[in-house]
Design an enzyme around this catalytic site. Structure first.
Site, PDB file in Angstrom:
ATOM      1  N   ASP A 419       0.857  -1.181   0.000  1.00 19.61           N
ATOM      2  CA  ASP A 419       0.000   0.000   0.000  1.00 19.61           C
ATOM      3  C   ASP A 419       0.901   1.241   0.000  1.00 19.61           C
ATOM      4  OD1 ASP A 419      -1.739   2.092   0.600  1.00 19.61           O
ATOM      5  OD2 ASP A 419      -2.987   0.877   1.931  1.00 19.61           O
ATOM      6  N   HIS A 420       0.910   1.948  -1.114  1.00 19.92           N
ATOM      7  CA  HIS A 420       1.841   3.074  -1.271  1.00 19.92           C
ATOM      8  C   HIS A 420       1.450   4.283  -0.413  1.00 19.92           C
ATOM      9  CE1 HIS A 420       5.254   4.884  -2.908  1.00 19.92           C
ATOM     10  NE2 HIS A 420       4.988   4.864  -4.196  1.00 19.92           N
ATOM     11  N   ARG A 421       0.259   4.258   0.202  1.00 22.51           N
ATOM     12  CA  ARG A 421      -0.112   5.344   1.107  1.00 22.51           C
ATOM     13  C   ARG A 421       0.731   5.329   2.375  1.00 22.51           C
ATOM     14  NH1 ARG A 421      -6.341   4.140   1.910  1.00 22.51           N
ATOM     15  NH2 ARG A 421      -5.380   2.090   2.190  1.00 22.51           N
ATOM     16  N   ILE A 423       3.646   2.869   2.688  1.00 26.05           N
ATOM     17  CA  ILE A 423       4.977   2.321   2.434  1.00 26.05           C
ATOM     18  C   ILE A 423       5.579   2.949   1.186  1.00 26.05           C
ATOM     19  CG2 ILE A 423       6.264   0.214   1.904  1.00 26.05           C
ATOM     20  CD1 ILE A 423       4.019  -1.294   3.434  1.00 26.05           C
TER      21      ILE A 423
END
Length: 449
Positions: A419-421, A423
């Site tokens: 989850d790029h939010r 990490i």
């Protein structure tokens, strides 16, 4: 005298299921807690027990039919009195609770009016809250809410039917009830679950064309497992901005150790698989990279860090993909993990997993090495923030700097979706490299675990 037996709550956030087996027939005499049917819900098959004793007079559901929580599933005759008495007692208790709440509310209103009259004689008394004359409705029984939430609704004199649930599948929480009691309205749209929220502007699912115009077709209803997968994967894809990083690791040393200690596992009736060893390696990584052992609370703008390590392992079964959860992986040895993994995989294939067996995971592993493929991009399963994918390993030439020659090594492909939010790409690369290095030097499990 007839008694209706309703489908009880079978798990948190579950409001329906598919009937996959009916265990009684009309004319059967049954006792309390005797299983009536098998219900497939959220990837688990559970037995639904009877809440009353008597003779089966009518069965209201059929196999492969959808059943809702609170729906009448069986009608009993001769012997439902005990259940009815229990229901009457519960109803009386609810009435007493409502009456007590009425008296308390009236007393408080009276007290408030007296104070207001003394302070401002010319001012009219304050109007009561919009929900002050509302009580728990008998129609609320089928709504998805825990007993504690129902009790709170009675105390606050709120009809659950008026409350929009913000939980998974529209489940009503205590916060939903409090919000409605205070404002007379549901939680804001952004606080509602994706399953209840309105679709994004311009996004709609088109109707399928009539395929029968081109040839013969067959339609079959989705299984409970497939419906749960559809719902969860749609939620994941629409709410989590995912990125996938790739890496490779030299499996030679880990494989040597796996074979060396296999007899110890066999003595315990288990088998050390690469996945069992990966569980321990991933546990060490999660202990050292806290963001991967966390969840995002978008409503409070907080990150929830977990101080335990529960890992889900994807299991391929004839009925679909199931993900049982191994708990407290960091505190267990590899042989213990091998035993537990084997037991849960067997339960998954036999459709004996309970809802509790598939809840509480912080991170997931999907190992397709036994099937094949060179790489794949697994989908994050929210509220988790990452998942590790493992493909089939193979012998590859690896450059040895010391000897300046290529050497044959067993290399295993790894993929990490996240989850790029929460990490960033650099942290994901470090996390995946940590896993790769620990595969290549298993002693690091002890150094960093």
């Amino acid at each position: 005298m007839a008694t209706d037996v309703k489908l009880p709550e079978v798990g948190e956030g579950i409001d329906s299921g598919t009937v996959v087996g009916i265990l009684v027939a009309v004319g059967d005499t049954i006792s309390v807690d005797q299983p009536l049917l098998e219900l497939e819900t959220d990837k688990a098959v559970v037995e639904v027990p009877s809440t009353a004793a008597g003779t089966v007079a009518e069965i209201h559901v059929k196999e492969n039919e959808e059943a809702d929580i609170g729906q009448v599933i069986v009608t009993l005759s001769d012997g439902g009195g005990a259940a009815e008495a229990a229901e009457d007692t519960t109803a009386e208790a609810d009435d007493e609770a409502d009456a007590s709440a009425d008296a308390s509310s009236e007393a408080q209103d009276s007290s408030k009016e007296d104070v207001q009259a003394a302070a401002q004689p010319s001012s009219p008394p304050a109007a009561p809250p919009a929900s002050s004359d509302a009580g728990a409705s008998s129609d609320d029984s089928s709504l998805p809410a825990a007993p504690s939430v129902r009790r709170l609704a009675r105390e606050l004199r709120v009809h659950l039917a008026d409350v929009a649930g913000s939980g998974v599948l529209g489940r009503i929480s205590a916060e939903d009830v409090k919000q409605y009691a205070e404002t007379g309205s549901a939680l804001p749209q952004q606080a509602m679950s994706p399953s209840k929220a309105a679709p994004a502007a311009g996004i709609s699912i088109p109707e399928l064309p009539d395929f029968s115009k081109y040839g013969e077709v067959t339609r079959e209803p989705m299984s409970g497992i497939r419906k749960a997968t559809l719902k969860q994967m749609s939620l994941a894809w629409s709410t989590v901005p995912m990125v996938t990083n790739f890496d490779k690791a030299n499996l030679t040393e880990l494989e040597r150790l796996r074979k060396k200690y296999q007899p110890y596992a066999e003595a315990e009736g288990a088998k050390i698989t690469p996945t069992a060893m990966l569980l321990k390696i991933v546990a060490a990584a999660l202990k050292n990279f806290a963001n991967f052992n966390a969840s995002i609370d978008v409503h409070s703008n907080e990150v929830v860090y977990k101080h335990y390590v529960n890992i889900g392992v994807a299991v391929d079964t004839p009925n679909g993909l199931l993900v049982p959860v191994i708990r407290d992986v960091d505190s267990k040895g590899i042989i213990d993990l091998a035993v537990e993994l084997g037991e849960l995989a067997a339960k998954a294939r036999d459709r004996k997993l309970s809802p509790d067996d598939m809840q509480g995971s912080n991170f997931s592993i999907s190992n397709l090495g036994g099937i094949g493929g060179t790489n794949f991009t697994p989908i994050v399963n929210p509220p988790e923030v990452a998942i590790l994918g493992v493909a089939r390993g193979g012998i590859e030439p690896v450059w040895n700097k010391e000897t300046e020659t290529f050497e044959p090594k067993m290399m295993i492909p790894l993929s990490l979706s996240y989850d790029h939010r929460l990490i960033d790409g650099a942290d994901a690369a470090r996390f995946l490299r940590f896993i790769g290095q620990t595969i290549e030097d298993p002693f690091l499990m002890s150094v960093f675990g």
